[in-house]
Design a protein around this motif. Sequence first.
Motif, PDB file in Angstrom:
ATOM      1  N   GLY A  33       0.809  -1.214   0.000  1.00 13.65           N
ATOM      2  CA  GLY A  33       0.000   0.000   0.000  1.00 13.65           C
ATOM      3  C   GLY A  33       0.839   1.260   0.000  1.00 13.65           C
ATOM      4  O   GLY A  33       0.417   2.285   0.533  1.00 13.65           O
ATOM      5  N   GLN A  34       2.011   1.180  -0.588  1.00 16.98           N
ATOM      6  CA  GLN A  34       2.924   2.321  -0.639  1.00 16.98           C
ATOM      7  C   GLN A  34       2.665   3.144  -1.894  1.00 16.98           C
ATOM      8  O   GLN A  34       2.617   2.612  -2.985  1.00 16.98           O
ATOM      9  CB  GLN A  34       4.382   1.842  -0.658  1.00 16.98           C
ATOM     10  CG  GLN A  34       4.793   1.042   0.524  1.00 16.98           C
ATOM     11  CD  GLN A  34       4.955   1.883   1.763  1.00 16.98           C
ATOM     12  OE1 GLN A  34       5.318   3.049   1.684  1.00 16.98           O
ATOM     13  NE2 GLN A  34       4.678   1.298   2.894  1.00 16.98           N
ATOM     14  N   GLU A  35       2.509   4.435  -1.716  1.00 15.93           N
ATOM     15  CA  GLU A  35       2.369   5.315  -2.872  1.00 15.93           C
ATOM     16  C   GLU A  35       3.736   5.752  -3.381  1.00 15.93           C
ATOM     17  O   GLU A  35       3.919   5.976  -4.561  1.00 15.93           O
ATOM     18  CB  GLU A  35       1.517   6.533  -2.514  1.00 15.93           C
ATOM     19  CG  GLU A  35       0.074   6.166  -2.246  1.00 15.93           C
ATOM     20  CD  GLU A  35      -0.780   7.386  -1.956  1.00 15.93           C
ATOM     21  OE1 GLU A  35      -0.338   8.512  -2.245  1.00 15.93           O
ATOM     22  OE2 GLU A  35      -1.884   7.196  -1.443  1.00 15.93           O
ATOM     23  N   GLU A  36       4.679   5.875  -2.475  1.00 16.27           N
ATOM     24  CA  GLU A  36       6.031   6.288  -2.821  1.00 16.27           C
ATOM     25  C   GLU A  36       6.902   5.046  -2.989  1.00 16.27           C
ATOM     26  O   GLU A  36       6.697   4.037  -2.329  1.00 16.27           O
ATOM     27  CB  GLU A  36       6.624   7.166  -1.716  1.00 16.27           C
ATOM     28  CG  GLU A  36       5.824   8.408  -1.426  1.00 16.27           C
ATOM     29  CD  GLU A  36       6.003   9.471  -2.478  1.00 16.27           C
ATOM     30  OE1 GLU A  36       7.099   9.548  -3.058  1.00 16.27           O
ATOM     31  OE2 GLU A  36       5.053  10.226  -2.713  1.00 16.27           O
ATOM     32  N   SER A  37       7.899   5.128  -3.840  1.00 13.07           N
ATOM     33  CA  SER A  37       8.788   3.987  -4.045  1.00 13.07           C
ATOM     34  C   SER A  37      10.018   4.044  -3.139  1.00 13.07           C
ATOM     35  O   SER A  37      10.884   3.189  -3.231  1.00 13.07           O
ATOM     36  CB  SER A  37       9.211   3.901  -5.511  1.00 13.07           C
ATOM     37  OG  SER A  37       9.886   5.077  -5.886  1.00 13.07           O
ATOM     38  N   VAL A  38      10.086   5.034  -2.245  1.00 13.27           N
ATOM     39  CA  VAL A  38      11.235   5.179  -1.342  1.00 13.27           C
ATOM     40  C   VAL A  38      11.374   3.944  -0.456  1.00 13.27           C
ATOM     41  O   VAL A  38      12.471   3.413  -0.282  1.00 13.27           O
ATOM     42  CB  VAL A  38      11.098   6.462  -0.492  1.00 13.27           C
ATOM     43  CG1 VAL A  38      12.194   6.545   0.552  1.00 13.27           C
ATOM     44  CG2 VAL A  38      11.115   7.685  -1.384  1.00 13.27           C
ATOM     45  N   ALA A  39      10.268   3.476   0.105  1.00 14.91           N
ATOM     46  CA  ALA A  39      10.316   2.300   0.988  1.00 14.91           C
ATOM     47  C   ALA A  39      10.778   1.077   0.208  1.00 14.91           C
ATOM     48  O   ALA A  39      11.588   0.289   0.698  1.00 14.91           O
ATOM     49  CB  ALA A  39       8.954   2.038   1.616  1.00 14.91           C
ATOM     50  N   VAL A  40      10.292   0.906  -1.011  1.00 14.25           N
ATOM     51  CA  VAL A  40      10.674  -0.250  -1.823  1.00 14.25           C
ATOM     52  C   VAL A  40      12.157  -0.175  -2.169  1.00 14.25           C
ATOM     53  O   VAL A  40      12.850  -1.196  -2.158  1.00 14.25           O
ATOM     54  CB  VAL A  40       9.795  -0.357  -3.089  1.00 14.25           C
ATOM     55  CG1 VAL A  40      10.268  -1.480  -3.985  1.00 14.25           C
ATOM     56  CG2 VAL A  40       8.330  -0.564  -2.698  1.00 14.25           C
TER      57      VAL A  40
END
Length: 58
Positions: A33-40
């Motif tokens: 449920g991540q909108e940003e790809s920073v966590a990925v």
Amino acid sequence: MRKEVGPVLLRDTFAVHYLQAGGDPFTLRERLGQEESVAVKRYLSMSDGKSEQKAKKP
């Protein structure tokens, strides 16, 4: 030293193992449920680091 098990640790562990098993980063982002790809990107660097550590072990 014991590490507490909580939602963040479970999510991080799942993400790293998913990527190490060949999972798609874009699918992972959807599943988390991540909108940003920073966590990925962080999970990708964590999974790369763990793969390198395994390769170094005799």
